[in-house]
Structure formats: structure tokens, C-alpha cells
Design a protein around this motif. Structure first.
Motif, short mmCIF file in Angstrom:
data_model
loop_
_atom_site.label_atom_id
_atom_site.label_comp_id
_atom_site.label_asym_id
_atom_site.label_seq_id
_atom_site.Cartn_x
_atom_site.Cartn_y
_atom_site.Cartn_z
N TYR A 103 -7.53 7.47 2.01
CA TYR A 103 -7.40 6.84 3.36
C TYR A 103 -6.33 5.50 3.09
CZ TYR A 103 -8.54 3.91 7.32
OH TYR A 103 -8.45 3.24 8.65
N LYS A 104 -5.54 5.76 4.19
CA LYS A 104 -4.24 4.65 4.30
C LYS A 104 -4.30 4.13 5.44
CE LYS A 104 -1.72 5.45 -0.11
NZ LYS A 104 -1.74 4.08 -0.54
N GLU A 105 -3.96 2.84 5.82
CA GLU A 105 -3.65 2.17 7.00
C GLU A 105 -2.08 1.72 6.82
OE1 GLU A 105 -8.07 0.63 7.95
OE2 GLU A 105 -6.54 -0.74 7.49
N PHE A 106 -1.54 2.04 8.14
CA PHE A 106 -0.20 1.25 8.52
C PHE A 106 -0.10 0.81 10.00
CE2 PHE A 106 0.19 5.17 5.68
CZ PHE A 106 0.66 4.28 4.72
N ARG A 107 0.73 -0.20 9.96
CA ARG A 107 1.19 -0.79 11.54
C ARG A 107 2.34 -0.37 11.75
NH1 ARG A 107 -1.69 -4.86 13.93
NH2 ARG A 107 0.36 -5.74 14.65
N ASN A 108 2.49 0.42 12.98
CA ASN A 108 3.86 0.81 13.64
C ASN A 108 3.61 1.03 15.08
OD1 ASN A 108 6.24 2.55 13.70
ND2 ASN A 108 5.84 2.62 11.75
N VAL A 109 4.75 1.15 15.66
CA VAL A 109 4.86 1.51 17.19
C VAL A 109 4.38 2.90 17.32
CG1 VAL A 109 6.35 -0.54 17.60
CG2 VAL A 109 7.31 1.67 17.27
N ASN A 110 4.62 3.89 16.71
CA ASN A 110 4.02 5.17 17.04
C ASN A 110 3.53 6.02 15.82
OD1 ASN A 110 6.32 6.11 15.57
ND2 ASN A 110 7.43 6.68 17.61
N ILE A 111 2.99 7.12 15.85
CA ILE A 111 2.57 7.71 14.89
C ILE A 111 3.10 8.23 13.93
CG2 ILE A 111 1.83 10.10 15.96
CD1 ILE A 111 -1.24 9.67 14.83
N ASN A 112 4.41 8.62 14.45
CA ASN A 112 5.26 9.29 13.62
C ASN A 112 6.04 8.40 12.46
OD1 ASN A 112 5.23 11.71 15.09
ND2 ASN A 112 7.10 11.27 16.33
N GLY A 113 6.32 7.14 13.19
CA GLY A 113 6.68 6.24 12.13
C GLY A 113 5.51 5.82 11.22
N ALA A 114 4.19 5.90 11.45
CA ALA A 114 3.44 5.50 10.46
C ALA A 114 3.22 6.85 9.44
CB ALA A 114 1.87 5.47 11.13
N VAL A 115 3.32 7.91 9.83
CA VAL A 115 3.46 9.09 8.90
C VAL A 115 4.49 9.05 8.06
CG1 VAL A 115 3.55 11.52 8.58
CG2 VAL A 115 2.02 10.45 10.30
N GLY A 116 5.52 8.61 8.60
CA GLY A 116 6.91 8.20 7.69
C GLY A 116 6.64 7.38 6.68
N GLN A 117 5.79 6.10 7.11
CA GLN A 117 5.68 5.13 6.09
C GLN A 117 4.96 5.81 4.98
OE1 GLN A 117 4.24 2.24 8.93
NE2 GLN A 117 5.17 0.82 7.73
N LEU A 118 3.69 6.75 5.45
CA LEU A 118 3.19 7.26 4.44
C LEU A 118 3.73 8.13 3.45
CD1 LEU A 118 -0.05 8.28 3.89
CD2 LEU A 118 0.52 10.14 5.07
N TYR A 119 4.71 8.80 3.83
CA TYR A 119 5.35 9.69 3.00
C TYR A 119 6.05 8.88 1.70
CZ TYR A 119 4.13 14.30 4.74
OH TYR A 119 3.50 15.44 5.07
N GLN A 120 6.85 7.70 2.48
CA GLN A 120 7.46 6.95 1.72
C GLN A 120 6.50 6.28 0.66
OE1 GLN A 120 10.82 6.04 1.59
NE2 GLN A 120 11.32 7.64 3.12
N GLU A 121 5.36 5.88 0.97
CA GLU A 121 4.61 4.88 0.22
C GLU A 121 3.89 6.00 -0.85
OE1 GLU A 121 0.26 2.81 0.49
OE2 GLU A 121 1.82 1.94 1.80
N MET A 122 3.64 7.16 -0.68
CA MET A 122 3.12 8.25 -1.64
C MET A 122 4.11 8.44 -2.55
SD MET A 122 0.09 8.60 -0.74
CE MET A 122 -0.55 9.88 -1.84
N ALA A 123 5.48 8.60 -2.13
CA ALA A 123 6.43 8.94 -3.18
C ALA A 123 6.57 7.97 -4.09
CB ALA A 123 7.71 9.27 -2.12
N ARG A 148 -7.73 -2.44 5.15
CA ARG A 148 -6.94 -2.80 4.32
C ARG A 148 -6.21 -4.28 4.54
NH1 ARG A 148 -9.42 0.69 2.25
NH2 ARG A 148 -8.79 2.81 2.01
N ASP A 149 -6.10 -4.92 3.45
CA ASP A 149 -5.59 -6.57 3.71
C ASP A 149 -4.48 -6.54 4.28
OD1 ASP A 149 -7.85 -7.31 2.60
OD2 ASP A 149 -7.23 -7.43 0.52
N HIS A 150 -3.28 -5.55 4.00
CA HIS A 150 -1.97 -5.77 4.42
C HIS A 150 -1.87 -5.65 5.89
CE1 HIS A 150 -1.08 -1.45 4.81
NE2 HIS A 150 -1.95 -1.40 3.80
N VAL A 151 -3.08 -5.00 6.50
CA VAL A 151 -3.03 -4.72 7.75
C VAL A 151 -3.82 -5.82 8.62
CG1 VAL A 151 -3.72 -2.98 9.74
CG2 VAL A 151 -2.59 -2.24 7.70
N LEU A 152 -4.97 -6.13 7.91
CA LEU A 152 -5.82 -7.33 8.58
C LEU A 152 -4.90 -8.59 8.53
CD1 LEU A 152 -9.28 -6.58 6.47
CD2 LEU A 152 -8.95 -6.24 8.90
N GLU A 153 -4.00 -8.86 7.69
CA GLU A 153 -3.31 -10.10 7.99
C GLU A 153 -2.39 -10.05 8.88
OE1 GLU A 153 -1.15 -10.64 4.17
OE2 GLU A 153 0.36 -9.17 4.54
#
Length: 188
Positions: A103-123, A148-153
Motif C-alpha cells: 500500500y502506497k500513498e502519494f500527493r498529486n493533482v490527478n490519479i494519473n500523476g500519482a500512478v506515474g509516481q508509483l511506477y517511478q518509485e517502484m522502479a 504515510r509520514d511523507h504525506v502527513l507532513e
């Protein structure tokens, strides 16, 4: 460039798109009305989204592309792509040794950007190739439900960032190795 126009750096654009694909196994004499499946698929383009759909269909009910049919393929867009939101993504991926749920959390303006961040982080963090990642569920998460702390801050209403100002370089004859006072990099 003219006044009032701007260009977006292509490296900053969301590469992922969200598609809704509806399909089923082809009707046969044995099963004239097969069950219809609808999936939300994240992919870089329509061709890859369709391929991913058939990958999951083959696992679900042994329906291949050659023995199935697509009923509709639509691209989905966010309702408010200018507001920053928290996204929670549940996924499964294959590492070199095993299959892991995450389970991962991201902050972004749209879900496509969040999924893009997910793929970058997983790689980067897990050396996971995009083909080995299966997104189980992706949704917006309320501020009070984030873990997740990086989102909560980022949820602090009094959050401030320093405004850094570039200082012109001093002339060669005025430069010294050591200075008695610290440089002021803030805007006065």
C-alpha cells in the motif's frame, strides 16, 4: 514565445492514462451470454491498456483476446485536476524472489500523476519493472485517513517554504574564503 504563453516540459507531464475497458469472452453455443467484466486499467496508451485487460481476463476466466470481445474502451479523467489530493494505491508486484502486496500513498493533482509516481518509485526503490506491477485499487484518501509520514507532513495548514533568492556573484577582487557574517538568501 509570446507574452502570456507557456510550454510544459514533457518530462513533467503525466505519462499514465486511466482507461475503463468493458469486455467478455465471445458468446458460444455452450455459453451464449458470458459474464461481462469492467476494469479500470492504467497504461501509457490504449494499445497497452487493451493488452493489460486481456492479461487479467486470461487469469480470471481463461478468456483470451482471440476468444473474446471488447464492448467499450473509454479514457477516464479526473473531475478536479487542479486541486492537490492524497491518493492511496494498493498493488501487487513480483520481485526477483516472491510476490508482494503493498500500500502506497502519494500527493498529486490527478490519479494519473500519482500512478506515474508509483511506477517511478517502484522502479527506484524495488527495481520492479512496469510489467510486474498489478494495481489492485487506487482511490483518493481523506487527510485524516492518511498513514504515510511523507504525506502527513504536507497536511499542516501553517506549512511554509523558504523563498530563496539568487545572489549575484561578487567580483573576484571582493571575494574572500572566509566571511564574518552569513549570506542573506531571503527576500527582503
Amino acid at each position: 514565445m509570446g507574452k502570456g504563453t507557456f510550454s510544459i516540459d514533457p518530462s513533467l507531464e503525466a505519462k499514465m492514462h486511466q482507461y475503463q475497458i468493458v469486455g467478455r469472452a465471445a458468446p458460444t453455443n455452450k455459453n451464449p451470454t458470458p459474464k461481462i467484466y469492467r476494469m479500470r486499467i492504467f497504461a501509457r496508451n490504449v494499445v497497452l491498456a487493451k493488452s493489460r485487460f486481456w492479461y487479467f481476463m486470461k487469469r480470471l476466466n481463461k478468456a483470451k483476446k482471440s476468444g473474446g470481445e471488447l464492448l467499450s474502451v473509454n479514457e477516464l479523467f479526473d473531475t478536479s485536476p487542479t486541486k492537490v489530493k492524497n491518493y492511496g494505491i494498493w498493488l501487487r508486484y513480483d520481485s526477483r524472489t516472491n510476490t508482494h502486496n503493498m500500500y502506497k500513498e502519494f500527493r498529486n493533482v490527478n490519479i494519473n500523476g500519482a500512478v506515474g509516481q508509483l511506477y517511478q518509485e517502484m522502479a527506484g526503490r524495488h527495481r520492479a519493472s512496469p510489467g510486474s506491477i498489478q494495481i489492485i485499487h487506487a482511490t483518493t484518501v481523506a487527510d485524516e485517513q492518511c498513514r504515510r509520514d511523507h504525506v502527513l507532513e504536507m497536511h499542516d495548514s501553517k506549512l511554509k517554504f523558504p523563498v530563496v533568492r539568487k545572489i549575484p556573484m561578487a567580483k573576484k577582487k571582493l571575494r574572500t574564503t572566509f566571511k564574518a557574517k552569513r549570506p542573506a538568501t531571503f527576500v527582503r
